[in-house]
Scaffold this motif. Structure first.
Motif, PDB file in Angstrom:
ATOM      1  N   LEU A   3      -6.373   1.516  -8.932  1.00  0.00           N
ATOM      2  CA  LEU A   3      -6.899   0.378  -8.183  1.00  0.00           C
ATOM      3  C   LEU A   3      -7.672  -0.548  -9.126  1.00  0.00           C
ATOM      4  O   LEU A   3      -8.533  -0.098  -9.892  1.00  0.00           O
ATOM      5  CB  LEU A   3      -7.804   0.865  -7.059  1.00  0.00           C
ATOM      6  N   LEU A  30      -2.448  -3.671  -2.074  1.00  0.00           N
ATOM      7  CA  LEU A  30      -3.578  -3.324  -2.933  1.00  0.00           C
ATOM      8  C   LEU A  30      -3.404  -3.986  -4.291  1.00  0.00           C
ATOM      9  O   LEU A  30      -2.284  -4.091  -4.809  1.00  0.00           O
ATOM     10  CB  LEU A  30      -3.673  -1.807  -3.112  1.00  0.00           C
ATOM     11  N   THR A  77       0.821  -1.219   0.000  1.00  0.00           N
ATOM     12  CA  THR A  77       0.000   0.000   0.000  1.00  0.00           C
ATOM     13  C   THR A  77       0.850   1.262   0.000  1.00  0.00           C
ATOM     14  O   THR A  77       0.568   2.207  -0.755  1.00  0.00           O
ATOM     15  CB  THR A  77      -0.938  -0.008   1.224  1.00  0.00           C
ATOM     16  N   VAL A 122      -3.636  -3.562  -8.021  1.00  0.00           N
ATOM     17  CA  VAL A 122      -3.628  -2.413  -8.926  1.00  0.00           C
ATOM     18  C   VAL A 122      -3.378  -2.885 -10.349  1.00  0.00           C
ATOM     19  O   VAL A 122      -2.910  -4.006 -10.590  1.00  0.00           O
ATOM     20  CB  VAL A 122      -2.550  -1.392  -8.520  1.00  0.00           C
TER      21      VAL A 122
END
Length: 423
Positions: free
Chosen positions: A48, A189, A40, A191
């Motif tokens: 995202l 995350l 992150t 992405v």
């Protein structure tokens, strides 16, 4: 006098409006569909790939927004309101679990600490007076300010709720959104993968900075500018340098670039002069649309694809003049790169700001003037708006989006596109 008729002059296709050109680009380019998981803290500027859902309430419990004293508003009112004195029944630092508040008492509490069951307000310490206990106990507190129920309490879930979408897919992540993701406990995350872009310039007159200039030569500023813009857009860049002004060299560069790139980007050589070889090279290696865009600076823009054994690679060619290359990247390449990454917000945000200048040079094309925001909140214009004057872009804070045929008077509201948003 000869009766022989002269050949008719070639009919030029009308220039495309900018919005139509962008629409054509985005109708052909699709999301790459590749994703990766990143830490992150390292995801700034990435897009995202899927909704981030909150696994918990934030904050997870009612907590104090201040250093002060937790109490019941009704107990203070019963004790006489302002000036009342309540005994202290406990001390609650952040990170500890309090016991329920005893009726008629207050609790010393610190910012972020859990509000004890039974308390309904927190009075900041500046509005209170600690009264020591001679016997060495917790003492008392005297109330010196007004108290209402709910004062200085951050309620459970007031920021995020369990199952809430914290950040939607397609959002481009900034420092604040990364902080929000961390608030929800996201250590990593999912992405969009970085677009792979092959970059080159054309022109025998170009020399890399650091080398001596020969007769008729100039330094290649576009390479540096475009490389920096691509990195700011979250791309992986493969720099192929300067391609000689020949058809075969240009074809070879396109084939090499297409091996592992999602997009080939070049500057210069997109006109139709005898030394501009990109058009015939693209026609042999794939396909090309050469557009004349009704903007200034800019106008020539090339878009197409290079076909190879591995499939197709998109191609975009920008003008050679440095400001034209810079501006057309922001207006046309930027939305393409965002589309490739699955971003949902493709158009830049514009702001209405008053002009602090006069502009009488109305042009039939839509103009993008380099301007700076003054201390009084107006727009000042760089004196030389030539497409070859890169100092205008370095000096400016953004672009004024001026409609075709428009002039400007001081005080007139203009649409301004800040570079901070465009980058």
């Amino acid at each position: 006098m000869s009766d022989e008729k002269k050949p008719a002059a070639p009919v030029r296709a009308p220039m495309l409006p900018m919005d139509e050109a962008v629409e054509r680009l985005l109708s052909q380019v699709v999301s790459l569909g590749r994703t990766e998981s990143v830490t992150t803290a390292l995801a700034r500027g990435r897009v995202l790939a899927r909704d981030l859902m909150s696994p918990l309430d934030v904050p997870p419990y009612d907590n104090s927004a201040m250093d002060g004293y937790a109490m019941r508003a009704a107990d203070v009112a019963a004790a006489g309101g302002e000036g009342a004195v309540l005994p202290l029944s406990q001390r609650i630092p952040a990170g500890t679990v309090p016991t329920p508040l005893q009726p008629g008492t207050a609790a010393r509490i610190f910012t972020g600490a859990t509000v004890p069951e039974g308390a309904d307000s927190v009075l900041m310490q500046e509005m209170c007076e600690a009264v020591p206990d001679a016997a060495g106990g917790l003492g008392q507190v005297r109330i010196h300010g007004p108290l209402v129920e709910g004062l200085h309490i951050r309620r459970r879930g007031e920021d995020l709720r369990v199952g809430q979408v914290v950040i939607p897919a397609g959002a481009r992540l900034n420092a604040a959104s990364l902080g929000l993701a961390a608030t929800a406990g996201a250590a990593s995350l999912e992405v969009a993968a970085r677009p792979r872009v092959a970059l080159f310039s054309t022109g025998d007159e170009l020399v890399l900075p650091g080398q001596p200039l020969g007769p008729g030569q100039i330094y290649n500023s576009n390479r540096t500018t475009l490389h920096a813009l691509l990195l700011a857009m979250g791309c992986e860049v493969r720099d192929l340098g300067i391609v000689p002004d020949s058809l075969e060299a240009t074809r070879a560069a396109l084939r090499e670039a297409a091996k592992d790139a999602d997009l080939i980007l070049s500057s210069g050589g997109v006109s139709v002069g005898e030394e501009d070889h990109l058009k015939p090279a693209l026609e042999r290696e794939g396909r090309l649309d050469l557009w004349q865009i009704a903007i200034k600076p800019g106008k020539p823009l090339a878009f197409g694809e290079v076909t190879s054994v591995g499939g197709r690679t998109w191609y975009m060619g920008l003008p050679g003049n440095p400001v034209s290359s810079f501006v057309t990247f922001l207006l046309f390449v930027r939305p393409v790169l965002l589309r490739m990454q699955g971003a949902t917000q493709l158009s830049p945000r514009g702001y209405q700001l008053p002009a602090e200048f006069t502009w009488t040079k109305a042009d039939k094309r839509r103009e993008f003037l380099r301007a700076r925001v003054t201390e009084t909140g107006g727009l000042a214009l760089f004196g030389n708006q030539s497409s070859g004057v890169m100092s205008s872009a370095a000096w400016a804070d953004g672009l004024i989006d001026l409609a075709p045929g428009a002039t400007v008077e001081p005080g007139q509201l203009l649409r301004f596109l800040p570079f901070n948003d465009l980058f």
